[in-house]
Design a protein around this motif. Structure first.
Motif, short mmCIF file in Angstrom:
data_model
loop_
_atom_site.label_atom_id
_atom_site.label_comp_id
_atom_site.label_asym_id
_atom_site.label_seq_id
_atom_site.Cartn_x
_atom_site.Cartn_y
_atom_site.Cartn_z
N ALA A 448 -124.67 -63.62 -77.42
CA ALA A 448 -125.16 -63.41 -76.06
C ALA A 448 -124.85 -64.63 -75.20
O ALA A 448 -124.65 -65.74 -75.72
N PHE A 449 -124.80 -64.44 -73.88
CA PHE A 449 -124.60 -65.59 -72.99
C PHE A 449 -125.69 -66.63 -73.21
O PHE A 449 -125.44 -67.83 -73.21
N ALA A 450 -126.93 -66.17 -73.38
CA ALA A 450 -128.06 -67.09 -73.52
C ALA A 450 -127.98 -67.92 -74.78
O ALA A 450 -128.70 -68.92 -74.92
N GLU A 451 -127.09 -67.57 -75.69
CA GLU A 451 -126.93 -68.35 -76.92
C GLU A 451 -126.61 -69.81 -76.61
O GLU A 451 -126.95 -70.72 -77.39
N GLY A 452 -125.98 -70.05 -75.47
CA GLY A 452 -125.60 -71.42 -75.13
C GLY A 452 -126.76 -72.29 -74.69
O GLY A 452 -126.59 -73.52 -74.56
N LEU A 453 -127.95 -71.73 -74.49
CA LEU A 453 -129.04 -72.51 -73.90
C LEU A 453 -129.72 -73.48 -74.87
O LEU A 453 -129.97 -74.63 -74.51
N PRO A 454 -130.04 -73.09 -76.10
CA PRO A 454 -130.61 -74.09 -77.02
C PRO A 454 -129.66 -75.26 -77.27
O PRO A 454 -130.09 -76.41 -77.33
N GLY A 455 -128.38 -74.96 -77.41
CA GLY A 455 -127.41 -76.03 -77.59
C GLY A 455 -127.33 -76.95 -76.39
O GLY A 455 -127.13 -78.17 -76.52
N LEU A 456 -127.49 -76.36 -75.21
CA LEU A 456 -127.52 -77.16 -73.98
C LEU A 456 -128.68 -78.15 -74.03
O LEU A 456 -128.52 -79.34 -73.71
N ALA A 457 -129.86 -77.68 -74.43
CA ALA A 457 -131.03 -78.56 -74.51
C ALA A 457 -130.80 -79.70 -75.51
O ALA A 457 -131.21 -80.85 -75.27
N ARG A 458 -130.12 -79.38 -76.60
CA ARG A 458 -129.90 -80.40 -77.63
C ARG A 458 -128.92 -81.49 -77.19
O ARG A 458 -128.74 -82.49 -77.89
#
Length: 469
Positions: A448-458
């Motif tokens: 999903a597009f949202a998959e990139g969000l946890p990695g962004l936070a990290r």
């Protein structure tokens, strides 16, 4: 009560009711229904079509139009995925559908108000004394009054513009044929959404804006993403320019800009801003103040200087979004019920429904720094997200802004495909006072597009280390 100096003659019946609502927009209508359902006698004045701007000349028609225009644009872009053939928009048919949805929605608002027992008065209202209003042959007083009159398109004093004729967000949706050439005055969300839509529908579109970039309240790279997308759609953009004169010759219009250049077109769309609809209200007769721009002055709880009179939405200089006006009505109801809620006790979020969409929740990086907050921002391009390159939707980015003192997420800017849906995730983060560690620990669905969000936070620790080197 006041002097009643502006009241109608004594022969006119001034009825006492429980509540008066002026305007049936997306704040006024639900508030009127809610009060009426508790047994209160509510009178609602509406000078135009029921439903306000959102239903009649804002969200409903514009998004219905964009549903057609953006599907055309998406189909054309899908050639890169292997699709063959061409697609075109039947503009008259698309606009007939738009007008049909508007009529259906407006009728639905009116029906819902009547079903709730609201007394409807189809007339323009004005104050004649303190909390006393007159519209048509109806004059009423009440201890509670709500102003929900909204705003209308600001028309700049460009010589020749009125004589040449123009479109605004109301008349735009009355079009029955597609203009071959369209000039849009204004690079805000209305001008950009409708301008891009018209380009995808088949018009040759030029957008004129006095700022040095589009969507000047957003971050520069979000503006750049959108400028690139508009170029792909064939939209010409004239930044740092203003119209100084308009001339008409038959069906053709000539727009002269302040650098002397001339744009020839068949239609002009004016989208340079909004003006509050307060002129006809005569609010001074009820001790209500307006600011220098004509907006109703309210306190933190949306109450005016006259006790018992409230205003909401854009007429009260609230952010000009339907969801804000709707949430305003909930705050007023809470206050009336004894649990006051402030106008700013929420996370502001919104989306520009261009393609790509530009969505924001909370603070941008620029806004956070302007407030003196120590913050860290991290950004990931959509090309680095699996769904982005799989779908060939790599244009755009995700960005979050984190408070260095608390590690809480205080803002997010998302630019890209359907980011108006994804921004609700960021609203939940900010509203729930979540930290970057909370988000970074989460598992989101692949691909999903949202998959990139946890990695962004990290990415936050590395960004801070790099900044502090």
């Amino acid at each position: 009560m006041g002097s009643f100096a502006h009241a109608p003659p004594h022969s006119v019946d001034v009825r006492a009711v429980d509540a008066i609502v002026i305007g049936s927009g997306q704040g006024g209508a639900p508030l009127a229904r809610a009060l009426a359902k508790t047994g209160k006698h509510v009178v609602l004045f509406e000078r135009g079509a029921f439903g306000g701007t959102c239903v009649n000349s804002g969200c409903t028609p514009s998004k219905a139009f964009l549903a057609a225009a953006h599907n055309v644009g998406r189909a054309r872009r899908a050639r890169t995925l292997g699709l063959v053939g061409d697609v075109a928009l039947d503009f008259p048919a698309a606009m007939r559908r738009v007008r049909g949805l508007v009529a259906e929605s407006a009728a639905g608002v009116r029906k819902a108000l009547m079903a709730a027992g609201v007394e409807l008065v189809a007339a323009e209202a004005c104050f004649v004394d303190e909390r006393v209003l007159r519209g048509g042959d109806v004059t009423v007083r009440a201890p509670f009054v709500l102003i929900d009159t909204g705003a209308s398109a600001t028309i700049p004093p460009v010589p020749g513009l009125a004589e040449a004729g123009y479109l605004d967000n109301v008349s735009f949706f009355a079009q029955t044929s597609l203009p071959q050439r369209l000039v849009v005055l204004g690079g805000g969300y209305i001008g950009l959404e409708l301008g891009q839509g018209m380009a995808r529908a088949g018009s040759s579109v030029t957008i004129v804006d006095p700022h040095d970039r589009l969507l000047s309240v957003e971050e520069a790279d979000a503006s750049a993403v959108l400028l690139d997308a508009l170029g792909e759609d064939g939209v010409a953009v004239c930044l740092g320019r203003r119209a100084t004169k308009v001339e008409r010759d038959g069906d053709e219009r000539r727009v002269t800009l302040d650098d002397g250049s001339v744009l020839v077109c068949d239609a002009i769309l004016v989208a340079v801003g909004r003006t509050p609809s307060t002129k006809a209200l005569h609010v001074e007769r009820s001790g209500i103040a307006l600011d220098d721009a004509g907006y109703v002055v309210v306190d933190a709880f949306l109450e005016t200087a006259c006790p018992g009179v409230y205003a909401l939405g854009d007429v009260a200089r609230q952010p000009a979004f339907t969801h804000v006006a709707w949430e305003d009505h909930r705050r007023i109801l809470a206050t009336l019920g004894g649990t006051p809620r402030r106008r700013d006790d929420r996370v502001l979020a919104y989306t520009t429904f261009t393609e790509p969409q530009i969505a924001r929740a909370g603070l941008s990086l620029e806004a956070a720094r302007a407030q003196g907050l120590p913050v860290t921002a991290v950004t990931v391009p959509l090309g680095n997200v699996a769904r982005g390159w799989e779908w060939n939707e790599e244009r755009g980015f995700f960005r979050i802004v984190v408070d260095d003192a608390t590690d809480r997420i205080v803002g997010a800017t998302f630019a890209g495909y359907e980011c108006g849906e994804l921004i609700h995730i960021a609203i939940a983060w900010i509203d729930g006072k979540q930290t970057w560690q909370d988000v970074g620990a989460a598992m989101y669905v692949h691909p999903a597009f949202a998959e990139g969000l946890p990695g962004l936070a990290r990415m936050i620790p590395d960004e801070r280390a790099k900044r502090d080197e």
